[in-house]
Design a protein around this motif. Structure first.
Motif, PDB file in Angstrom:
ATOM      1  N   SER A 190      -2.891  -3.076  -0.210  1.00 50.09           N
ATOM      2  CA  SER A 190      -3.512  -2.131   0.728  1.00 50.09           C
ATOM      3  C   SER A 190      -2.980  -0.727   0.487  1.00 50.09           C
ATOM      4  O   SER A 190      -1.882  -0.526  -0.030  1.00 50.09           O
ATOM      5  CB  SER A 190      -3.241  -2.558   2.169  1.00 50.09           C
ATOM      6  N   SER A 191      -3.798   0.246   0.869  1.00 48.92           N
ATOM      7  CA  SER A 191      -3.421   1.663   0.773  1.00 48.92           C
ATOM      8  C   SER A 191      -3.847   2.356   2.061  1.00 48.92           C
ATOM      9  O   SER A 191      -4.924   2.069   2.599  1.00 48.92           O
ATOM     10  CB  SER A 191      -4.116   2.328  -0.426  1.00 48.92           C
ATOM     11  N   GLU A 192      -3.012   3.244   2.569  1.00 51.60           N
ATOM     12  CA  GLU A 192      -3.333   3.939   3.813  1.00 51.60           C
ATOM     13  C   GLU A 192      -4.422   4.977   3.625  1.00 51.60           C
ATOM     14  O   GLU A 192      -5.170   5.280   4.558  1.00 51.60           O
ATOM     15  CB  GLU A 192      -2.080   4.602   4.383  1.00 51.60           C
ATOM     16  N   THR A 193      -4.547   5.518   2.412  1.00 52.03           N
ATOM     17  CA  THR A 193      -5.473   6.636   2.200  1.00 52.03           C
ATOM     18  C   THR A 193      -6.588   6.340   1.210  1.00 52.03           C
ATOM     19  O   THR A 193      -7.617   7.018   1.220  1.00 52.03           O
ATOM     20  CB  THR A 193      -4.700   7.877   1.716  1.00 52.03           C
TER      21      THR A 193
END
Length: 262
Positions: free
Chosen positions: A52-55
């Motif tokens: 996962s990536s926040e951005t």
């Protein structure tokens, strides 16, 4: 621990791809080595964790077949983007992070992906390593380039291993590409990959390095180069004249999916 995975191929470069957003995965170096070992494991040139990536759409963590963290893998990045598309993580356009860099990818056709590469650096030309005239460029991974007119019969394993392990010139190792110029916009390439410690059927960052260096040395005259790799597939490298915009395109497909006990 039972892990769901996809086995993927990017022009013959093969990878184990795991979606860690659906299942927490914490693999050790020996476990990754075991999974990537052919005949006794799944078998692959490397292992990719899609995280996962926040951005961005996702983050890609890449490990070489020896179990150690790897530098950027161009074909791996294209496979990760196609995996994200097929699993609904992203659409036909994907943005992801790998090794601290931001990458964009596009699904351009069925099982075909275009990836924007980072700006190349550390160009070096006309030096000798283990008796060979060499050139070097970093395209997200370090690549040494050697030209030959006898690519089909060249002993890639011996020469590649010797140069890859030349600790005086390459303290952190290097990938080694052997090139034959076949036309004003075509190349054939064979690559000995660091971390696999053998010749692979394709190398994305190696194809990019081959195309850029050949243009810089005026061995090709086009900024759109077709690179034939050992698998027989063709990778396309397109770039601006100043090499600030570089794209890698080619096949990427899911070979099969399965589960494995670790």
């Amino acid at each position: 621990m039972q892990i769901n995975f996809a086995k993927m191929s990017g022009a013959g470069n093969d990878f184990i791809v795991i979606d860690t957003m659906q299942q927490p995965v914490n693999l050790t170096e020996p476990q990754i080595l075991s999974l990537c070992t052919r005949r006794t494991g799944i078998g692959a040139d490397g292992l990719i964790l899609v995280e996962s990536s926040e951005t961005l759409d996702f983050s890609m963590r890449y490990y070489n077949a020896d179990g150690k963290p790897g530098s950027m893998c161009g074909n791996g990045g294209r496979c990760a983007a196609y995996f994200a598309y097929t699993t609904g993580i992203s659409g036909k356009t994907a943005s992801f992070q790998a090794n601290g860099d931001h990458y964009n990818a596009w699904i351009t056709d069925i099982e075909c992906v275009k990836l924007k590469m980072t700006v190349p650096d550390d160009f070096r030309s006309n030096f000798y390593a283990n008796g060979f005239s060499c050139h070097f460029v970093n395209t997200g991974s370090p690549h040494t380039i050697i030209y030959t007119e006898e690519l089909d019969t060249f002993n890639v394993e011996n020469a590649g291993s010797a140069i890859r392990n030349n600790s005086t010139l390459f303290p952190e190792g290097t990938n080694v590409n052997f090139l034959e110029v076949t036309g004003p916009d075509t190349l054939s390439v064979r690559t000995f990959e660091r971390g696999v410690e053998a010749e692979t059927l394709a190398c994305g960052t190696g194809a990019v390095a081959a195309a850029l260096m050949s243009y810089k040395l005026e061995k090709v005259s086009s900024t759109s180069i077709r690179v034939t790799v050992r698998s027989g597939d063709t990778l396309h490298v397109d770039f601006s004249d100043d090499m600030k915009e570089v794209f890698l395109s080619g096949p990427a497909k899911v070979v099969y999916t399965g589960t494995v006990n670790v």
